[in-house]
Design a protein around this motif. Structure first.
Motif, PDB file in Angstrom:
ATOM      1  N   GLY A 180       0.820  -1.212   0.000  1.00  0.00           N
ATOM      2  CA  GLY A 180       0.000   0.000   0.000  1.00  0.00           C
ATOM      3  C   GLY A 180       0.848   1.253   0.000  1.00  0.00           C
ATOM      4  N   LEU A 181       1.849   1.279   0.859  1.00  0.00           N
ATOM      5  CA  LEU A 181       2.739   2.427   0.915  1.00  0.00           C
ATOM      6  C   LEU A 181       3.532   2.567  -0.386  1.00  0.00           C
ATOM      7  CD1 LEU A 181       4.069   2.036   4.568  1.00  0.00           C
ATOM      8  CD2 LEU A 181       2.558   3.843   3.706  1.00  0.00           C
ATOM      9  N   GLY A 182       3.902   1.435  -0.975  1.00  0.00           N
ATOM     10  CA  GLY A 182       4.625   1.482  -2.238  1.00  0.00           C
ATOM     11  C   GLY A 182       3.789   2.083  -3.354  1.00  0.00           C
ATOM     12  N   ILE A 183       2.517   1.721  -3.389  1.00  0.00           N
ATOM     13  CA  ILE A 183       1.626   2.269  -4.422  1.00  0.00           C
ATOM     14  C   ILE A 183       1.426   3.766  -4.217  1.00  0.00           C
ATOM     15  CG2 ILE A 183      -0.750   2.243  -5.270  1.00  0.00           C
ATOM     16  CD1 ILE A 183      -0.737  -0.802  -4.739  1.00  0.00           C
ATOM     17  N   ILE A 184       1.259   4.178  -2.965  1.00  0.00           N
ATOM     18  CA  ILE A 184       1.107   5.612  -2.679  1.00  0.00           C
ATOM     19  C   ILE A 184       2.357   6.377  -3.097  1.00  0.00           C
ATOM     20  CG2 ILE A 184       0.927   7.308  -0.815  1.00  0.00           C
ATOM     21  CD1 ILE A 184      -0.906   5.299   0.636  1.00  0.00           C
ATOM     22  N   ALA A 185       3.524   5.838  -2.746  1.00  0.00           N
ATOM     23  CA  ALA A 185       4.776   6.488  -3.126  1.00  0.00           C
ATOM     24  C   ALA A 185       4.914   6.566  -4.643  1.00  0.00           C
ATOM     25  CB  ALA A 185       5.958   5.725  -2.529  1.00  0.00           C
ATOM     26  N   SER A 186       4.527   5.506  -5.340  1.00  0.00           N
ATOM     27  CA  SER A 186       4.601   5.498  -6.801  1.00  0.00           C
ATOM     28  C   SER A 186       3.702   6.564  -7.402  1.00  0.00           C
ATOM     29  CB  SER A 186       4.203   4.119  -7.337  1.00  0.00           C
ATOM     30  OG  SER A 186       5.061   3.111  -6.868  1.00  0.00           O
ATOM     31  N   ALA A 187       2.489   6.680  -6.846  1.00  0.00           N
ATOM     32  CA  ALA A 187       1.550   7.683  -7.349  1.00  0.00           C
ATOM     33  C   ALA A 187       2.094   9.089  -7.153  1.00  0.00           C
ATOM     34  CB  ALA A 187       0.202   7.524  -6.646  1.00  0.00           C
ATOM     35  N   ILE A 188       2.744   9.320  -6.018  1.00  0.00           N
ATOM     36  CA  ILE A 188       3.307  10.646  -5.747  1.00  0.00           C
ATOM     37  C   ILE A 188       4.434  10.955  -6.738  1.00  0.00           C
ATOM     38  CG2 ILE A 188       4.652  11.991  -4.084  1.00  0.00           C
ATOM     39  CD1 ILE A 188       3.048  10.584  -1.869  1.00  0.00           C
ATOM     40  N   MET A 189       5.344  10.011  -6.918  1.00  0.00           N
ATOM     41  CA  MET A 189       6.459  10.238  -7.845  1.00  0.00           C
ATOM     42  C   MET A 189       5.963  10.477  -9.258  1.00  0.00           C
ATOM     43  SD  MET A 189       9.350   7.451  -6.732  1.00  0.00           S
ATOM     44  CE  MET A 189       9.464   6.872  -5.037  1.00  0.00           C
ATOM     45  N   LEU A 190       5.023   9.650  -9.707  1.00  0.00           N
ATOM     46  CA  LEU A 190       4.515   9.783 -11.075  1.00  0.00           C
ATOM     47  C   LEU A 190       3.762  11.094 -11.253  1.00  0.00           C
ATOM     48  CD1 LEU A 190       4.031   8.628 -13.890  1.00  0.00           C
ATOM     49  CD2 LEU A 190       2.047   7.404 -12.969  1.00  0.00           C
ATOM     50  N   ALA A 191       2.867  11.410 -10.317  1.00  0.00           N
ATOM     51  CA  ALA A 191       2.062  12.627 -10.436  1.00  0.00           C
ATOM     52  C   ALA A 191       2.936  13.878 -10.390  1.00  0.00           C
ATOM     53  CB  ALA A 191       1.012  12.676  -9.326  1.00  0.00           C
ATOM     54  N   PHE A 192       3.877  13.906  -9.449  1.00  0.00           N
ATOM     55  CA  PHE A 192       4.747  15.081  -9.350  1.00  0.00           C
ATOM     56  C   PHE A 192       5.607  15.218 -10.605  1.00  0.00           C
ATOM     57  CE2 PHE A 192       8.763  17.142  -8.348  1.00  0.00           C
ATOM     58  CZ  PHE A 192       8.336  18.317  -7.738  1.00  0.00           C
ATOM     59  N   GLY A 193       6.158  14.118 -11.070  1.00  0.00           N
ATOM     60  CA  GLY A 193       7.004  14.169 -12.256  1.00  0.00           C
ATOM     61  C   GLY A 193       6.252  14.624 -13.488  1.00  0.00           C
ATOM     62  N   LEU A 194       5.058  14.083 -13.693  1.00  0.00           N
ATOM     63  CA  LEU A 194       4.266  14.486 -14.856  1.00  0.00           C
ATOM     64  C   LEU A 194       3.851  15.952 -14.750  1.00  0.00           C
ATOM     65  CD1 LEU A 194       2.015  11.338 -15.415  1.00  0.00           C
ATOM     66  CD2 LEU A 194       3.921  12.115 -16.840  1.00  0.00           C
ATOM     67  N   TRP A 195       3.516  16.386 -13.530  1.00  0.00           N
ATOM     68  CA  TRP A 195       3.158  17.799 -13.339  1.00  0.00           C
ATOM     69  C   TRP A 195       4.332  18.695 -13.694  1.00  0.00           C
ATOM     70  CZ3 TRP A 195       5.605  21.046  -9.748  1.00  0.00           C
ATOM     71  CH2 TRP A 195       5.087  22.360  -9.694  1.00  0.00           C
ATOM     72  N   TRP A 196       5.515  18.330 -13.231  1.00  0.00           N
ATOM     73  CA  TRP A 196       6.673  19.172 -13.505  1.00  0.00           C
ATOM     74  C   TRP A 196       6.989  19.215 -15.003  1.00  0.00           C
ATOM     75  CZ3 TRP A 196       9.475  22.805 -11.310  1.00  0.00           C
ATOM     76  CH2 TRP A 196      10.661  23.177 -11.937  1.00  0.00           C
ATOM     77  N   LEU A 197       6.937  18.067 -15.657  1.00  0.00           N
ATOM     78  CA  LEU A 197       7.258  18.028 -17.079  1.00  0.00           C
ATOM     79  C   LEU A 197       6.205  18.757 -17.913  1.00  0.00           C
ATOM     80  CD1 LEU A 197       8.580  14.370 -17.395  1.00  0.00           C
ATOM     81  CD2 LEU A 197       9.910  16.480 -17.536  1.00  0.00           C
ATOM     82  N   ALA A 198       4.929  18.640 -17.515  1.00  0.00           N
ATOM     83  CA  ALA A 198       3.873  19.375 -18.227  1.00  0.00           C
ATOM     84  C   ALA A 198       4.070  20.875 -18.055  1.00  0.00           C
ATOM     85  CB  ALA A 198       2.504  18.961 -17.695  1.00  0.00           C
ATOM     86  N   ARG A 199       4.464  21.278 -16.864  1.00  0.00           N
ATOM     87  CA  ARG A 199       4.743  22.694 -16.587  1.00  0.00           C
ATOM     88  C   ARG A 199       5.914  23.183 -17.442  1.00  0.00           C
ATOM     89  NH1 ARG A 199       8.395  25.203 -13.390  1.00  0.00           N
ATOM     90  NH2 ARG A 199       7.813  27.190 -12.388  1.00  0.00           N
ATOM     91  N   ALA A 200       6.970  22.364 -17.519  1.00  0.00           N
ATOM     92  CA  ALA A 200       8.143  22.739 -18.308  1.00  0.00           C
ATOM     93  C   ALA A 200       7.807  22.810 -19.796  1.00  0.00           C
ATOM     94  CB  ALA A 200       9.267  21.735 -18.070  1.00  0.00           C
ATOM     95  N   GLU A 201       6.994  21.856 -20.269  1.00  0.00           N
ATOM     96  CA  GLU A 201       6.606  21.877 -21.681  1.00  0.00           C
ATOM     97  C   GLU A 201       5.757  23.109 -22.000  1.00  0.00           C
ATOM     98  OE1 GLU A 201       4.010  19.290 -24.953  1.00  0.00           O
ATOM     99  OE2 GLU A 201       4.184  18.593 -22.875  1.00  0.00           O
ATOM    100  N   ALA A 202       4.804  23.427 -21.126  1.00  0.00           N
ATOM    101  CA  ALA A 202       3.949  24.588 -21.357  1.00  0.00           C
ATOM    102  C   ALA A 202       4.765  25.875 -21.364  1.00  0.00           C
ATOM    103  CB  ALA A 202       2.868  24.655 -20.279  1.00  0.00           C
ATOM    104  N   SER A 203       5.714  25.972 -20.458  1.00  0.00           N
ATOM    105  CA  SER A 203       6.572  27.159 -20.408  1.00  0.00           C
ATOM    106  C   SER A 203       7.405  27.290 -21.685  1.00  0.00           C
ATOM    107  CB  SER A 203       7.485  27.079 -19.186  1.00  0.00           C
ATOM    108  OG  SER A 203       8.356  28.175 -19.134  1.00  0.00           O
ATOM    109  N   ALA A 204       7.906  26.145 -22.180  1.00  0.00           N
ATOM    110  CA  ALA A 204       8.707  26.163 -23.405  1.00  0.00           C
ATOM    111  C   ALA A 204       7.874  26.592 -24.610  1.00  0.00           C
ATOM    112  CB  ALA A 204       9.321  24.790 -23.640  1.00  0.00           C
ATOM    113  N   ARG A 205       6.655  26.074 -24.698  1.00  0.00           N
ATOM    114  CA  ARG A 205       5.789  26.438 -25.827  1.00  0.00           C
ATOM    115  C   ARG A 205       5.438  27.927 -25.763  1.00  0.00           C
ATOM    116  NH1 ARG A 205       4.149  22.199 -28.769  1.00  0.00           N
ATOM    117  NH2 ARG A 205       4.161  20.103 -27.834  1.00  0.00           N
TER     118      ARG A 205
END
Length: 485
Positions: A180-205
């Motif tokens: 359970g803790l592993g799944i929560i940690a995975s969700a946090i890493m994935l969500a934060f990473g995708l948010w950051w990359l989407a933010r970086a892509e939007a800024s670049a565009r």
């Protein structure tokens, strides 16, 4: 003087390893320097302490290095990794280029494909996709790292990554520790990473930044043959980059079901072995001296991963074996690719064993255990620091647990902490600051993406370090309040 010797030996190891010197030579030299400052017998430490610990690591984990590298090479040469990556691209398209790269990397690495195999297959695919979508090339390394080097390495329950296997003999856990803790940690890493990359892509565009330098190329063969990259990569994961272009690729990729089936086999067989087969086996014979006087709790986790990878290898051979242009060359390359990484990490473990045996190490141990926050916090800090210094999650994790694993198990028993929680905290902790600039995976990834530290490393830090630290804090907080689940 003893503590100074430890610092000098470690400093020499880090400095020369960063310059591409072989860790096979540096680790014993660093260990002997530390022993010399303490006035300890040098030859005895080399042959009895260093080599015994290194050999013990190989005895426990070399089968996972061997089978993991072989499986990765078979998946590459059969075209299975390419088929999965192309499937994700087709389904998500150019508008979701970053998500396609992240998910493709996550699927293949969670299914047991070596990190470096994933790098060399995903990078050419990602460069074509990012160019067509107008996404900056500089975001490619971070996107690949998010999918391959974060949650699928340290957090997702059942991952066959060597990092997830290392704590099992120390804590008597399975690959599915604290799911359970592993799944929560995975969700946090994935969500934060995708948010950051989407933010970086939007800024670049918004700034009108396109794909970037068209002259840069994905130098897969050049990166694989670069001695500097090879030496640094040796301690980072279980595949020697020099073997990546040995063997021969299948002329046609398999259908998606055939490409994905071996990955499913890894997860399913791992699960069945951990919770159905091994618990029902009579393994009392392991307590006999002939079998090392051990128990199923100490070896069961490693056995599960070994059987899962073996079943997956047989599945690949059954589906695609006849289509491999040079099966023997592929198998040889996969087997050979496991040797340098296994011995490199074992040498780091030997270095750690010598340091832990020195009288001055008691000061280090007492400092670690005195850190405010309890055993979970101090364990996370210890694995973070050692992984950062060695540039290796597996090396830093093994050194920490070799030196302190027994102490943490004693503290866990006294304070009612589930060893599964220790397992998950240790693995996630090792997978954070290991991604410093000298890390072999980082150096290799930048090379195959045709980028540099200056252009891409900050985004790697955000998705690979910051996101993982947020997840680690969440796991420690939830584990402290609710225990392992």
């Amino acid at each position: 003087m003893g503590l100074l010797g430890i610092l000098v030996g470690l400093g020499l190891l880090i400095a020369l390893a960063f310059r591409g010197w072989s860790i096979l030579l540096l680790a014993p030299i660093g260990a002997l320097i530390a022993a010399l400052f303490s006035g300890e017998p040098l030859l005895a430490h080399w042959t009895q302490t260093f080599m015994s610990s290194a050999a013990g690591f190989l005895a426990q984990f070399f089968p996972i290095f061997l089978l993991g590298a072989l499986f990765g090479k078979l998946m590459e040469d059969s075209g299975s990794v390419t088929a999965i990556a192309n499937f994700m691209v087709d389904k998500l398209g150019e508008r979701r280029a970053i998500l396609a790269v992240v998910l493709a990397g996550a699927i293949v690495t969670y299914g047991g494909v070596s990190l470096f195999v994933a790098f060399f297959v995903l990078a050419p695919m990602a460069i074509a996709l990012f160019r067509a979508a107008g996404v900056p090339r500089r975001l490619m390394p971070a996107a690949i790292a998010l999918g391959t080097s974060t949650f699928t390495m340290s957090a997702l329950p059942g991952t066959p990554a060597i990092q997830n296997a290392i704590p099992m003999p120390f804590f008597g856990t399975t690959p599915f520790a604290a799911p359970g803790l592993g799944i929560i940690a995975s969700a946090i890493m994935l969500a934060f990473g995708l948010w950051w990359l989407a933010r970086a892509e939007a800024s670049a565009r918004k700034a009108g930044e396109g794909f970037g330098d068209e002259a840069a190329t994905v130098t897969v063969d050049e990166a694989a043959d670069d001695p500097l990259i090879r030496e640094r990569a040796g301690t980072a994961h279980e595949f020697d980059p020099a073997e990546i272009h040995h063997g021969a690729l299948s002329p046609a990729a398999p259908p998606i079901w055939a490409a994905a089936l071996p990955l499913v086999v890894v997860v399913v067989v791992n699960l069945i072995m951990s919770f159905v087969v091994l618990p029902r086996m009579d393994t009392s014979y392991l307590a006999e001296a002939a079998w090392g006087g051990t128990s199923i709790t100490a070896v069961g986790g490693v056995w599960s991963v070994i059987v899962a990878l073996t079943a997956a290898i047989l599945t690949v051979l059954a589906i695609s074996g006849r289509k491999l242009p040079a099966m023997r060359a592929t198998i040889d390359a996969g087997a050979n690719a496991s040797v340098l990484p296994a011995f490199s990490v074992a040498s780091l473990v030997g270095f750690g064993a010598v340091v832990a045996a020195l009288p001055a190490f008691a000061l280090v141990r007492d400092w670690v255990l005195s850190i405010d926050g309890g055993p979970l916090v101090s364990l996370a800090i210890a694995t973070n620091i050692l992984s950062a210094l060695t540039g290796s999650a597996s090396g830093g994790l093994t050194i920490a647990l070799d030196a302190l694993g027994g102490t943490y198990m004693k503290l866990a028993a006294e304070q009612g902490i589930d060893p599964a929680l220790l397992h998950r905290v240790a693995v996630i902790g090792a997978g954070t600051l290991d991604s410093l600039p000298h890390n072999g995976a980082v150096v290799t990834l930048l090379a195959v993406c045709g980028s540099t530290h200056g252009k891409s490393y900050f985004d790697i830090v955000m998705v690979g370090i910051v996101g993982a630290i947020i997840a680690l804090v969440a796991v420690i907080g939830l584990g402290t309040v609710f225990g392992s689940f």
